[in-house]
Design an enzyme around this catalytic site. Sequence first.
Site, mmCIF file in Angstrom:
data_model
loop_
_atom_site.group_PDB
_atom_site.id
_atom_site.type_symbol
_atom_site.label_atom_id
_atom_site.label_comp_id
_atom_site.label_asym_id
_atom_site.label_seq_id
_atom_site.Cartn_x
_atom_site.Cartn_y
_atom_site.Cartn_z
ATOM 1 N N TYR A 112 0.842 -1.198 0.000
ATOM 2 C CA TYR A 112 0.000 0.000 0.000
ATOM 3 C C TYR A 112 0.875 1.245 0.000
ATOM 4 C CZ TYR A 112 -3.891 -3.073 1.426
ATOM 5 O OH TYR A 112 -4.841 -4.061 1.502
ATOM 6 N N HIS B 156 -0.495 -11.767 0.689
ATOM 7 C CA HIS B 156 -1.555 -10.889 0.187
ATOM 8 C C HIS B 156 -2.439 -11.600 -0.840
ATOM 9 C CE1 HIS B 156 -2.383 -6.314 -0.363
ATOM 10 N NE2 HIS B 156 -3.475 -7.011 -0.548
ATOM 11 N N LEU C 244 -17.764 -2.023 2.861
ATOM 12 C CA LEU C 244 -18.685 -0.980 2.418
ATOM 13 C C LEU C 244 -18.683 -0.848 0.894
ATOM 14 C CD1 LEU C 244 -18.023 1.720 5.161
ATOM 15 C CD2 LEU C 244 -20.014 0.236 4.922
ATOM 16 N N GLY C 245 -18.259 -1.926 0.211
ATOM 17 C CA GLY C 245 -18.273 -1.886 -1.251
ATOM 18 C C GLY C 245 -17.447 -0.744 -1.809
ATOM 19 N N GLY D 85 -16.899 1.992 -0.521
ATOM 20 C CA GLY D 85 -17.596 3.238 -0.236
ATOM 21 C C GLY D 85 -18.990 3.318 -0.812
ATOM 22 N N PHE D 86 -19.299 2.462 -1.791
ATOM 23 C CA PHE D 86 -20.604 2.526 -2.438
ATOM 24 C C PHE D 86 -21.743 2.357 -1.440
ATOM 25 C CE2 PHE D 86 -24.297 0.318 -4.071
ATOM 26 C CZ PHE D 86 -24.698 1.161 -5.090
#
Length: 328
Positions: A57, A137, A217-218, A220-221
């Site tokens: 990341y 990962h 949360l998809g 952010g969706f």
Amino acid sequence: MTLPTRSLGGLDVSAIGFGAMVLSPGMYGEIDDRTAARALNHALDAGATLIDTSDGYGADGHNEKLIGEAIRARRDEVVLATKFGFRVPEGAEAHAFPVDYAFGELAVNAEPRHVRGYAEQSLRNLGTDRIDLYYPHFPDPVVPIEDTVGAVAELVEAGLVRHLGLSNVDAGQLRLAHAVHPVSAVQAQWSMWQPIEPGLLATARELGVGVVAWSPLGSGFLTGTVTAVPDSDFRRNIPRFDAGKLAAGNDKYAPVRAIAAEIGVSAGQLALAWLLHQDPAVVPIPGSRTPAHITENLEAARIVLTDTTLARIDEALREFTHDHQEQR
């Protein structure tokens, strides 16, 4: 503050953790380190004890270094999880792992001979002497998962790692790995937007392995607030965030948002509470850069949904999830 806790194969963590990927530039648009550090410290203050990161990341271990600095004076408050194999060492062969993103594949290398080096670099980045939960990962398509896990088992024996996790694996790989060394947690995408693979969940339950739900949360969706994403946002690579599909998805998701409003919670809180009700060993790891949103997410751990409400949500989700599976 203290949140309810859950067990990941014997590792006790807050019922909702914090996914730190959003704190590095280029993941969800640009961000500065000061804002990122403020968000991370707020998550800890609000009760999150599981902090999830990866050596891949951000550039040059940025995310791990950011976390290491933030937790330096409060290391014992944190269950620190990180992942490896995504940052292929110079001169090592990159193995292609197929993904559903627009770019089609990721480069990974989980050969046993590299695993200790990955861990030692992460320990330096994080400024700590131990990793509490360590995951490959992605499963390396050319390396048996048992071989990778065997190398992590050596790190456990050496005291550098406390618990083994797996990420983005299938049920068969989980079973093979667990036979080599006990797996505490399996990380998988799971949300109202993306159901977990039933065989993986059944195997995790059978083996007593916890489930860490990434993108709960998809991306952010499922907060009900995303209408567009900028060019600098990683979500541009997710087909379901194309403008037309995003608008259609928001229309289909409206009945779920209506249930949230009716019972007095946010759409994001409903998505997280619903997920917590799916299994007693699932721990979502939403990420956010905004302290108010972080508090909102974590408080979902206290929401109790009735059987009637859960049935109504499941009915509302049937058409929504079917349509989104078709768009993948």
